[in-house]
Design a protein around this motif. Sequence first.
Motif, PDB file in Angstrom:
ATOM      1  N   GLY A  32     -14.424 -15.161 -44.808  1.00  0.00           N
ATOM      2  CA  GLY A  32     -14.856 -16.170 -45.778  1.00  0.00           C
ATOM      3  C   GLY A  32     -16.054 -15.670 -46.555  1.00  0.00           C
ATOM      4  O   GLY A  32     -16.692 -14.689 -46.182  1.00  0.00           O
ATOM      5  N   LYS A  33     -16.311 -16.396 -47.611  1.00  0.00           N
ATOM      6  CA  LYS A  33     -17.426 -16.091 -48.493  1.00  0.00           C
ATOM      7  C   LYS A  33     -18.757 -16.004 -47.768  1.00  0.00           C
ATOM      8  O   LYS A  33     -18.956 -16.703 -46.775  1.00  0.00           O
ATOM      9  N   SER A  34     -19.668 -15.239 -48.300  1.00  0.00           N
ATOM     10  CA  SER A  34     -21.037 -15.280 -47.820  1.00  0.00           C
ATOM     11  C   SER A  34     -21.564 -16.695 -47.922  1.00  0.00           C
ATOM     12  O   SER A  34     -21.270 -17.379 -48.898  1.00  0.00           O
ATOM     13  N   ASN A  35     -22.313 -17.092 -46.913  1.00  0.00           N
ATOM     14  CA  ASN A  35     -22.956 -18.405 -46.963  1.00  0.00           C
ATOM     15  C   ASN A  35     -22.020 -19.567 -46.616  1.00  0.00           C
ATOM     16  O   ASN A  35     -22.441 -20.720 -46.655  1.00  0.00           O
ATOM     17  N   VAL A  36     -20.778 -19.273 -46.274  1.00  0.00           N
ATOM     18  CA  VAL A  36     -19.835 -20.360 -45.965  1.00  0.00           C
ATOM     19  C   VAL A  36     -20.145 -20.986 -44.607  1.00  0.00           C
ATOM     20  O   VAL A  36     -19.759 -22.138 -44.331  1.00  0.00           O
ATOM     21  N   GLY A  37     -20.871 -20.221 -43.772  1.00  0.00           N
ATOM     22  CA  GLY A  37     -21.244 -20.755 -42.457  1.00  0.00           C
ATOM     23  C   GLY A  37     -20.603 -20.023 -41.284  1.00  0.00           C
ATOM     24  O   GLY A  37     -20.445 -20.600 -40.206  1.00  0.00           O
ATOM     25  N   LYS A  38     -20.272 -18.746 -41.469  1.00  0.00           N
ATOM     26  CA  LYS A  38     -19.645 -17.983 -40.389  1.00  0.00           C
ATOM     27  C   LYS A  38     -20.590 -17.804 -39.196  1.00  0.00           C
ATOM     28  O   LYS A  38     -20.219 -18.080 -38.061  1.00  0.00           O
ATOM     29  N   SER A  39     -21.808 -17.341 -39.486  1.00  0.00           N
ATOM     30  CA  SER A  39     -22.756 -17.129 -38.393  1.00  0.00           C
ATOM     31  C   SER A  39     -23.106 -18.449 -37.709  1.00  0.00           C
ATOM     32  O   SER A  39     -23.197 -18.516 -36.480  1.00  0.00           O
ATOM     33  N   SER A  40     -23.271 -19.473 -38.512  1.00  0.00           N
ATOM     34  CA  SER A  40     -23.577 -20.796 -37.944  1.00  0.00           C
ATOM     35  C   SER A  40     -22.456 -21.266 -37.029  1.00  0.00           C
ATOM     36  O   SER A  40     -22.708 -21.894 -36.000  1.00  0.00           O
ATOM     37  N   VAL A  54     -28.433 -16.580 -38.864  1.00  0.00           N
ATOM     38  CA  VAL A  54     -28.042 -17.441 -39.977  1.00  0.00           C
ATOM     39  C   VAL A  54     -28.905 -17.074 -41.173  1.00  0.00           C
ATOM     40  O   VAL A  54     -30.125 -17.091 -41.101  1.00  0.00           O
ATOM     41  N   SER A  55     -28.243 -16.732 -42.240  1.00  0.00           N
ATOM     42  CA  SER A  55     -28.955 -16.171 -43.378  1.00  0.00           C
ATOM     43  C   SER A  55     -28.989 -17.145 -44.534  1.00  0.00           C
ATOM     44  O   SER A  55     -28.007 -17.803 -44.845  1.00  0.00           O
ATOM     45  N   GLN A  56     -30.113 -17.211 -45.176  1.00  0.00           N
ATOM     46  CA  GLN A  56     -30.206 -18.020 -46.397  1.00  0.00           C
ATOM     47  C   GLN A  56     -29.835 -17.152 -47.583  1.00  0.00           C
ATOM     48  O   GLN A  56     -29.622 -17.645 -48.675  1.00  0.00           O
ATOM     49  N   THR A  57     -29.784 -15.853 -47.378  1.00  0.00           N
ATOM     50  CA  THR A  57     -29.565 -14.926 -48.471  1.00  0.00           C
ATOM     51  C   THR A  57     -28.134 -14.423 -48.462  1.00  0.00           C
ATOM     52  O   THR A  57     -27.763 -13.650 -47.597  1.00  0.00           O
ATOM     53  N   ASP A 147     -20.455 -32.255 -42.596  1.00  0.00           N
ATOM     54  CA  ASP A 147     -21.484 -33.303 -42.458  1.00  0.00           C
ATOM     55  C   ASP A 147     -21.925 -33.840 -43.810  1.00  0.00           C
ATOM     56  O   ASP A 147     -22.568 -34.878 -43.894  1.00  0.00           O
ATOM     57  N   LYS A 148     -21.557 -33.114 -44.865  1.00  0.00           N
ATOM     58  CA  LYS A 148     -21.960 -33.561 -46.200  1.00  0.00           C
ATOM     59  C   LYS A 148     -21.134 -34.746 -46.681  1.00  0.00           C
ATOM     60  O   LYS A 148     -21.441 -35.340 -47.705  1.00  0.00           O
ATOM     61  N   PHE A 149     -20.073 -35.085 -45.974  1.00  0.00           N
ATOM     62  CA  PHE A 149     -19.181 -36.169 -46.388  1.00  0.00           C
ATOM     63  C   PHE A 149     -19.094 -37.270 -45.334  1.00  0.00           C
ATOM     64  O   PHE A 149     -19.201 -37.002 -44.143  1.00  0.00           O
ATOM     65  N   SER A 177     -18.492 -29.277 -38.565  1.00  0.00           N
ATOM     66  CA  SER A 177     -19.885 -29.174 -38.984  1.00  0.00           C
ATOM     67  C   SER A 177     -20.657 -28.480 -37.874  1.00  0.00           C
ATOM     68  O   SER A 177     -20.709 -28.980 -36.752  1.00  0.00           O
ATOM     69  N   SER A 178     -21.216 -27.339 -38.198  1.00  0.00           N
ATOM     70  CA  SER A 178     -22.026 -26.628 -37.214  1.00  0.00           C
ATOM     71  C   SER A 178     -23.351 -27.351 -37.023  1.00  0.00           C
ATOM     72  O   SER A 178     -23.956 -27.303 -35.963  1.00  0.00           O
ATOM     73  N   GLU A 179     -23.772 -28.024 -38.084  1.00  0.00           N
ATOM     74  CA  GLU A 179     -25.052 -28.724 -38.023  1.00  0.00           C
ATOM     75  C   GLU A 179     -24.951 -29.970 -37.139  1.00  0.00           C
ATOM     76  O   GLU A 179     -25.772 -30.189 -36.270  1.00  0.00           O
TER      77      GLU A 179
END
Length: 197
Positions: A32-40, A54-57, A147-149, A177-179
């Motif tokens: 998946g795309k960068s930032n999609v939440g793989k590491s999370s 978990v990267s913000q970049t 979790d955004k929905f 939701s990982s969060e």
Amino acid sequence: MAVNFRNTVFYGIASDIKACPPQDMPEIVFSGKSNVGKSSLVNALSDNRKLARVSQTPGKTQAVVYFNVDRKLYIADLPGYGYAKTSKEKKEKFSKLAEDYFTCGRKIDLVLHLMDIRHNPSAEDVGMLEFLNNSGLNYFVVFTKCDKFSRQQLMKRLNELSKELNFSDDAVVFAVSSEKKTGLDDLRNAIEEHLFG
Ligand SMILES: Nc1nc2c(ncn2[C@@H]2O[C@H](COP(=O)(O)OP(=O)(O)O)[C@@H](O)[C@H]2O)c(=O)[nH]1
Ligand SMILES: [Mg+2]
């Protein structure tokens, strides 16, 4: 065979196809795309916030990162695609690594393809799903950041996306939701069932 996802450890890292470790256990690949939440998601599934970085970049994960789960399976966290802030050379190299991963002859038992539930699928996502459908690889689609929905919005959005992406009736789709740690048990159970059921 019961898999204890809490017993997940970092296993190694490979920045080149040739450096990927030998395969003595089933392997699931996170794409998946960068930032999609793989590491999370690696962290959430194993209930260990400190495991994967978990990267913000976007684009920081520039290698395949391996985790071993309960001495029963490997997770390979692929470099993400679709990030713009690195140099062209890097971008090509790293997307090539992710691309080559599927054609290098490695045995892949299951692919989890992650997509952010909030975003419209990118051309890369559509291409990846098409590739997966044609490849004969087993895959699950995992929508992240749910979790955004609200629950109702989520159902509506899942319907929209499955039409837009032409999911077949036997498509295996998860909303997590990982969060907020939702949808994780379903996903763990399905992984276990798929590999060892
Ligand atoms: N709200 C929300 N944010 C998330 C979730 N999972 C990941 N994120 C955020 O998305 C960003 C990228 O996550 P990361 O796991 O590093 O993505 P990766 O590049 O695919 O490995 C981080 O800022 C995370 O905190 C989630 O379930 N909910
Ligand atoms: Mg990552």
